[in-house]
Design a protein around this motif. Structure first.
Motif, PDB file in Angstrom:
ATOM      1  N   THR A   8      16.015 -10.409  35.512  1.00 59.37           N
ATOM      2  CA  THR A   8      15.998  -9.400  34.465  1.00 59.37           C
ATOM      3  C   THR A   8      17.169  -9.621  33.521  1.00 59.37           C
ATOM      4  OG1 THR A   8      17.325  -7.807  35.680  1.00 59.37           O
ATOM      5  CG2 THR A   8      14.954  -7.694  35.999  1.00 59.37           C
ATOM      6  N   ARG A   9      16.992  -9.246  32.288  1.00 58.54           N
ATOM      7  CA  ARG A   9      18.023  -9.372  31.256  1.00 58.54           C
ATOM      8  C   ARG A   9      18.019  -8.102  30.417  1.00 58.54           C
ATOM      9  NH1 ARG A   9      21.244 -13.704  31.828  1.00 58.54           N
ATOM     10  NH2 ARG A   9      21.321 -14.182  29.641  1.00 58.54           N
ATOM     11  N   GLU A  10      19.158  -7.815  29.797  1.00 58.28           N
ATOM     12  CA  GLU A  10      19.287  -6.733  28.840  1.00 58.28           C
ATOM     13  C   GLU A  10      19.988  -7.285  27.614  1.00 58.28           C
ATOM     14  OE1 GLU A  10      21.013  -3.097  30.262  1.00 58.28           O
ATOM     15  OE2 GLU A  10      20.003  -3.256  32.189  1.00 58.28           O
ATOM     16  N   MET A  11      19.801  -6.601  26.490  1.00 57.98           N
ATOM     17  CA  MET A  11      20.439  -7.044  25.256  1.00 57.98           C
ATOM     18  C   MET A  11      21.179  -5.876  24.617  1.00 57.98           C
ATOM     19  SD  MET A  11      18.909  -8.726  21.777  1.00 57.98           S
ATOM     20  CE  MET A  11      18.319  -7.209  21.078  1.00 57.98           C
ATOM     21  N   VAL A  12      22.319  -6.187  24.006  1.00 59.85           N
ATOM     22  CA  VAL A  12      23.105  -5.216  23.264  1.00 59.85           C
ATOM     23  C   VAL A  12      23.361  -5.789  21.879  1.00 59.85           C
ATOM     24  CG1 VAL A  12      25.340  -4.050  23.082  1.00 59.85           C
ATOM     25  CG2 VAL A  12      24.299  -4.369  25.307  1.00 59.85           C
ATOM     26  N   MET A  13      23.147  -4.951  20.868  1.00 60.50           N
ATOM     27  CA  MET A  13      23.587  -5.278  19.512  1.00 60.50           C
ATOM     28  C   MET A  13      24.537  -4.169  19.111  1.00 60.50           C
ATOM     29  SD  MET A  13      20.172  -6.694  17.646  1.00 60.50           S
ATOM     30  CE  MET A  13      21.036  -7.094  16.157  1.00 60.50           C
ATOM     31  N   ALA A  14      25.700  -4.549  18.569  1.00 61.89           N
ATOM     32  CA  ALA A  14      26.706  -3.545  18.239  1.00 61.89           C
ATOM     33  C   ALA A  14      27.459  -3.928  16.987  1.00 61.89           C
ATOM     34  CB  ALA A  14      27.688  -3.385  19.389  1.00 61.89           C
ATOM     35  N   THR A  15      27.864  -2.898  16.261  1.00 64.61           N
ATOM     36  CA  THR A  15      28.780  -3.082  15.153  1.00 64.61           C
ATOM     37  C   THR A  15      30.109  -2.499  15.580  1.00 64.61           C
ATOM     38  OG1 THR A  15      26.998  -2.921  13.541  1.00 64.61           O
ATOM     39  CG2 THR A  15      29.232  -2.590  12.710  1.00 64.61           C
ATOM     40  N   VAL A  16      31.162  -3.275  15.428  1.00 65.29           N
ATOM     41  CA  VAL A  16      32.508  -2.839  15.797  1.00 65.29           C
ATOM     42  C   VAL A  16      33.402  -2.868  14.567  1.00 65.29           C
ATOM     43  CG1 VAL A  16      32.355  -3.512  18.221  1.00 65.29           C
ATOM     44  CG2 VAL A  16      33.124  -5.179  16.547  1.00 65.29           C
ATOM     45  N   PHE A  72      24.730  -9.531  22.410  1.00 66.94           N
ATOM     46  CA  PHE A  72      25.029 -10.048  23.738  1.00 66.94           C
ATOM     47  C   PHE A  72      23.816  -9.837  24.632  1.00 66.94           C
ATOM     48  CE2 PHE A  72      26.459  -9.527  28.117  1.00 66.94           C
ATOM     49  CZ  PHE A  72      27.176 -10.700  28.292  1.00 66.94           C
ATOM     50  N   THR A  73      23.482 -10.833  25.424  1.00 67.20           N
ATOM     51  CA  THR A  73      22.376 -10.757  26.373  1.00 67.20           C
ATOM     52  C   THR A  73      22.879 -11.179  27.740  1.00 67.20           C
ATOM     53  OG1 THR A  73      20.836 -11.360  24.618  1.00 67.20           O
ATOM     54  CG2 THR A  73      20.032 -11.561  26.879  1.00 67.20           C
ATOM     55  N   GLY A  74      22.504 -10.420  28.772  1.00 64.95           N
ATOM     56  CA  GLY A  74      22.924 -10.771  30.119  1.00 64.95           C
ATOM     57  C   GLY A  74      22.299  -9.859  31.154  1.00 64.95           C
ATOM     58  N   GLU A  75      22.744 -10.009  32.380  1.00 63.52           N
ATOM     59  CA  GLU A  75      22.293  -9.136  33.454  1.00 63.52           C
ATOM     60  C   GLU A  75      22.971  -7.778  33.306  1.00 63.52           C
ATOM     61  OE1 GLU A  75      22.697 -11.015  37.255  1.00 63.52           O
ATOM     62  OE2 GLU A  75      21.660 -12.819  36.575  1.00 63.52           O
ATOM     63  N   ARG A  76      22.459  -6.790  33.997  1.00 64.62           N
ATOM     64  CA  ARG A  76      22.923  -5.412  33.838  1.00 64.62           C
ATOM     65  C   ARG A  76      24.446  -5.272  33.951  1.00 64.62           C
ATOM     66  NH1 ARG A  76      21.222  -0.083  37.349  1.00 64.62           N
ATOM     67  NH2 ARG A  76      22.537   1.308  36.160  1.00 64.62           N
ATOM     68  N   ASP A  77      25.030  -5.853  34.990  1.00 56.94           N
ATOM     69  CA  ASP A  77      26.478  -5.747  35.189  1.00 56.94           C
ATOM     70  C   ASP A  77      27.251  -6.431  34.067  1.00 56.94           C
ATOM     71  OD1 ASP A  77      25.982  -4.354  37.511  1.00 56.94           O
ATOM     72  OD2 ASP A  77      26.302  -6.081  38.826  1.00 56.94           O
ATOM     73  N   GLU A  78      26.744  -7.564  33.595  1.00 59.83           N
ATOM     74  CA  GLU A  78      27.394  -8.277  32.490  1.00 59.83           C
ATOM     75  C   GLU A  78      27.356  -7.447  31.216  1.00 59.83           C
ATOM     76  OE1 GLU A  78      26.406 -12.917  33.626  1.00 59.83           O
ATOM     77  OE2 GLU A  78      24.843 -11.714  32.659  1.00 59.83           O
TER      78      GLU A  78
END
Length: 70
Positions: free
Chosen positions: A1-9, A36-42
């Motif tokens: 499984t993978r998750e993705m985050v897109m963020a503006t900082v 960023f894409t990774g496993e849940r903990d990452e």
């Protein structure tokens, strides 16, 4: 499984995020957008790092799963 985050900082100094494996998508006067894409903990650790950079906006996917074929 993978998750993705897109963020503006807000921060222009992105070394910490890029060391985690983030990709810089855009940079401008209102901040920088990273992916960023990774496993849940990452992904969780990456979001912790985002807090140090001043989150302007963030979107996180849920788990995405694809069966592996042999």
């Amino acid at each position: 499984t993978r998750e993705m985050v897109m963020a503006t900082v807000a921060a222009s100094e992105l070394d910490g995020l890029l060391r985690h494996g983030a990709k810089l998508l855009a940079s401008g006067p209102k901040g920088s957008t990273v992916e960023f894409t990774g496993e849940r903990d990452e992904v969780g650790a990456f979001i912790d790092e985002l807090h140090r950079h001043g989150i302007v906006d963030v979107a996180r996917s849920g788990p995405v799963v694809m069966r592996r074929t042999a």
